[in-house]
Design an enzyme around this catalytic site. Structure first.
Site, PDB file in Angstrom:
ATOM      1  N   ASP A  10       1.855 -19.460   9.000  1.00 32.33           N
ATOM      2  CA  ASP A  10       1.662 -19.822  10.401  1.00 32.33           C
ATOM      3  C   ASP A  10       1.202 -18.563  11.131  1.00 32.33           C
ATOM      4  O   ASP A  10       1.291 -17.452  10.587  1.00 32.33           O
ATOM      5  CB  ASP A  10       2.974 -20.334  11.006  1.00 32.33           C
ATOM      6  N   SER A  11       0.760 -18.743  12.367  1.00 34.32           N
ATOM      7  CA  SER A  11       0.376 -17.580  13.164  1.00 34.32           C
ATOM      8  C   SER A  11       1.590 -16.719  13.507  1.00 34.32           C
ATOM      9  O   SER A  11       1.425 -15.581  13.938  1.00 34.32           O
ATOM     10  CB  SER A  11      -0.301 -18.053  14.453  1.00 34.32           C
ATOM     11  N   TYR A  42      -2.950 -17.841  17.579  1.00 41.52           N
ATOM     12  CA  TYR A  42      -4.222 -18.330  17.056  1.00 41.52           C
ATOM     13  C   TYR A  42      -4.867 -19.318  18.040  1.00 41.52           C
ATOM     14  O   TYR A  42      -6.077 -19.521  18.021  1.00 41.52           O
ATOM     15  CB  TYR A  42      -4.000 -19.069  15.730  1.00 41.52           C
ATOM     16  N   GLY A  43      -4.020 -19.946  18.858  1.00 43.44           N
ATOM     17  CA  GLY A  43      -4.484 -21.054  19.703  1.00 43.44           C
ATOM     18  C   GLY A  43      -5.541 -20.683  20.715  1.00 43.44           C
ATOM     19  O   GLY A  43      -6.271 -21.548  21.199  1.00 43.44           O
ATOM     20  N   CYS A  73       0.440 -24.046  10.689  1.00 39.55           N
ATOM     21  CA  CYS A  73      -0.174 -23.862  12.005  1.00 39.55           C
ATOM     22  C   CYS A  73      -1.211 -24.961  12.261  1.00 39.55           C
ATOM     23  O   CYS A  73      -2.140 -25.143  11.467  1.00 39.55           O
ATOM     24  CB  CYS A  73      -0.844 -22.492  12.035  1.00 39.55           C
ATOM     25  N   ASN A  74      -1.039 -25.673  13.358  1.00 42.50           N
ATOM     26  CA  ASN A  74      -1.982 -26.765  13.673  1.00 42.50           C
ATOM     27  C   ASN A  74      -3.366 -26.229  14.013  1.00 42.50           C
ATOM     28  O   ASN A  74      -4.373 -26.855  13.682  1.00 42.50           O
ATOM     29  CB  ASN A  74      -1.451 -27.589  14.840  1.00 42.50           C
ATOM     30  N   THR A  75      -3.414 -25.076  14.673  1.00 45.78           N
ATOM     31  CA  THR A  75      -4.715 -24.498  15.013  1.00 45.78           C
ATOM     32  C   THR A  75      -5.454 -24.126  13.729  1.00 45.78           C
ATOM     33  O   THR A  75      -6.642 -24.450  13.567  1.00 45.78           O
ATOM     34  CB  THR A  75      -4.536 -23.249  15.913  1.00 45.78           C
ATOM     35  N   GLU A 152       8.664 -19.240  22.875  1.00 43.57           N
ATOM     36  CA  GLU A 152       8.791 -17.904  22.272  1.00 43.57           C
ATOM     37  C   GLU A 152       9.646 -16.975  23.136  1.00 43.57           C
ATOM     38  O   GLU A 152      10.351 -16.126  22.622  1.00 43.57           O
ATOM     39  CB  GLU A 152       7.414 -17.279  22.051  1.00 43.57           C
ATOM     40  N   CYS A 184       1.381 -28.991  17.816  1.00 50.28           N
ATOM     41  CA  CYS A 184       1.547 -27.535  17.780  1.00 50.28           C
ATOM     42  C   CYS A 184       2.945 -27.253  17.247  1.00 50.28           C
ATOM     43  O   CYS A 184       3.900 -27.980  17.570  1.00 50.28           O
ATOM     44  CB  CYS A 184       1.378 -26.975  19.200  1.00 50.28           C
ATOM     45  N   THR A 185       3.047 -26.201  16.441  1.00 52.00           N
ATOM     46  CA  THR A 185       4.319 -25.890  15.767  1.00 52.00           C
ATOM     47  C   THR A 185       5.522 -25.786  16.705  1.00 52.00           C
ATOM     48  O   THR A 185       6.638 -26.110  16.319  1.00 52.00           O
ATOM     49  CB  THR A 185       4.176 -24.530  15.047  1.00 52.00           C
ATOM     50  N   HIS A 186       5.270 -25.309  17.928  1.00 46.95           N
ATOM     51  CA  HIS A 186       6.400 -25.043  18.820  1.00 46.95           C
ATOM     52  C   HIS A 186       6.902 -26.277  19.573  1.00 46.95           C
ATOM     53  O   HIS A 186       8.011 -26.279  20.097  1.00 46.95           O
ATOM     54  CB  HIS A 186       6.000 -24.000  19.872  1.00 46.95           C
TER      55      HIS A 186
HETATM   56  N1  DGL Z   1       1.116 -22.106  15.462  1.00 48.45           N
HETATM   57  C1  DGL Z   1       0.191 -22.470  16.511  1.00 48.45           C
HETATM   58  C2  DGL Z   1      -0.193 -23.936  16.364  1.00 48.45           C
HETATM   59  O1  DGL Z   1       0.526 -24.744  15.792  1.00 48.45           O
HETATM   60  C3  DGL Z   1       0.775 -22.186  17.875  1.00 48.45           C
HETATM   61  C4  DGL Z   1       0.888 -20.720  18.217  1.00 48.45           C
HETATM   62  C5  DGL Z   1      -0.455 -20.004  18.282  1.00 48.45           C
HETATM   63  O2  DGL Z   1      -1.250 -20.270  19.202  1.00 48.45           O
HETATM   64  O3  DGL Z   1      -0.706 -19.220  17.401  1.00 48.45           O
HETATM   65  O4  DGL Z   1      -1.235 -24.322  16.823  1.00 48.45           O
END
Ligand code: DGL
Length: 265
Positions: A10-11, A42-43, A73-75, A152, A184-186
């Site tokens: 993940d990011s 990453y987003g 990571c979804n991005t 975060e 998104c992961t969060h």
């Molecule tokens: N992990 C990223 C996602 O799921 C969220 C955090 C980021 O922007 O890196 O898209």
């Protein structure tokens, strides 16, 4: 004992919500997790940058001997899954495709909301995959860039959280959606507040769960390794600030992370 060695990247720390779901369905697997904290988020980055980071993260996990790669990571899943699949010789599972099947199972009116980072929304990955599977569906994708910092920074004041959620979801509330993807992961960490804002009648989909279900279904066809090769069930690597990862990660997972190692790619 034979065990499956799963690599997850993940990011940063957010992918631990996906690890939690994986571990729930695959408790006897061993996990090597890489959080790219040095280059997070990453987003807000361009697709080409995220693809480059994803390839580097995957290469690192390959050196750790993982047998399957989960792109938590979804991005990264949105923009780099094809490249990863073309480049790697191990199976790769992202968050988007497993989510589409879930949507198809639960949607009643085919009015789908997707909330995600700017990068994920811009990539159109969810929109494209939903259109392939459910051509008649209407998709309303909305970026919620304030949710990641909210989680975060561990903001806990309900008033602040509710205000940001209300403001961010306002465009979606008018659309009459019946299904909402937490892309998104969060976001699963904010699920109870999102549910409160969107009401009890919509179906909420967590891509991390969908991803774990997909891997669980595939498990039989994947190679395994003997357990003694990995004495620890979890290994955590980060590209920056292991201390912060450890404390936020423990709050996400609800258990102590024994060791978090710093590594440079
Ligand atoms: N992990 C990223 C996602 O799921 C969220 C955090 C980021 O922007 O890196 O898209």
């Amino acid at each position: 004992m034979e065990t499956l060695h799963i690599g997850v990247f993940d990011s940063g720390v957010g992918g631990l919500t996906v690890l939690k779901e994986l571990n729930h369905l695959l408790p006897s697997a061993s996990y090597t997790y890489f959080g790219d904290c040095a280059r997070c988020p990453y987003g807000s980055k361009s697709a080409s940058t995220v693809i480059r980071y994803s390839l580097e993260n995957a290469q690192f996990l390959l050196t750790q001997g993982v047998q399957v790669l989960v792109v938590a990571c979804n991005t990264a899943s949105s923009v780099s899954l094809d490249r990863l699949e073309q480049t790697l010789s191990i199976p790769v599972i992202g968050t988007i495709k497993p989510t589409i099947e879930k949507i198809a199972q639960v949607t009643t009116k085919k009015r789908i909301g997707v909330i995600a980072t700017r990068g994920t929304v811009r990539s159109q990955a969810f929109q494209r995959e939903i259109a392939k599977r459910l051509p008649e569906a209407e998709v309303f994708a909305t970026a919620c860039p304030l949710f990641v910092p909210l989680v975060e920074e561990r903001v806990t004041h309900p008033l602040i959280i509710r205000m940001i959620i209300k403001e961010s979801l306002a465009p979606l509330k008018k659309k009459g959606i019946d299904t909402l993807v937490l892309g998104c992961t969060h976001y699963p960490i904010l699920e109870s507040y999102i549910r409160e804002e969107m009401g009890p009648d919509i179906a909420i989909i967590n891509p991390g769960k969908a991803c774990a279900e997909e891997l669980h279904a595939l498990k039989r066809d994947l190679p395994t390794t003997t357990a003694q090769e990995h004495s620890e069930q979890y290994r955590f690597f980060v590209s920056d600030d292991p201390k912060r990862f450890k404390s936020t990660g423990e709050a996400f997972l609800g258990f102590a992370l024994k060791r978090v190692l710093l590594c440079s790619l």
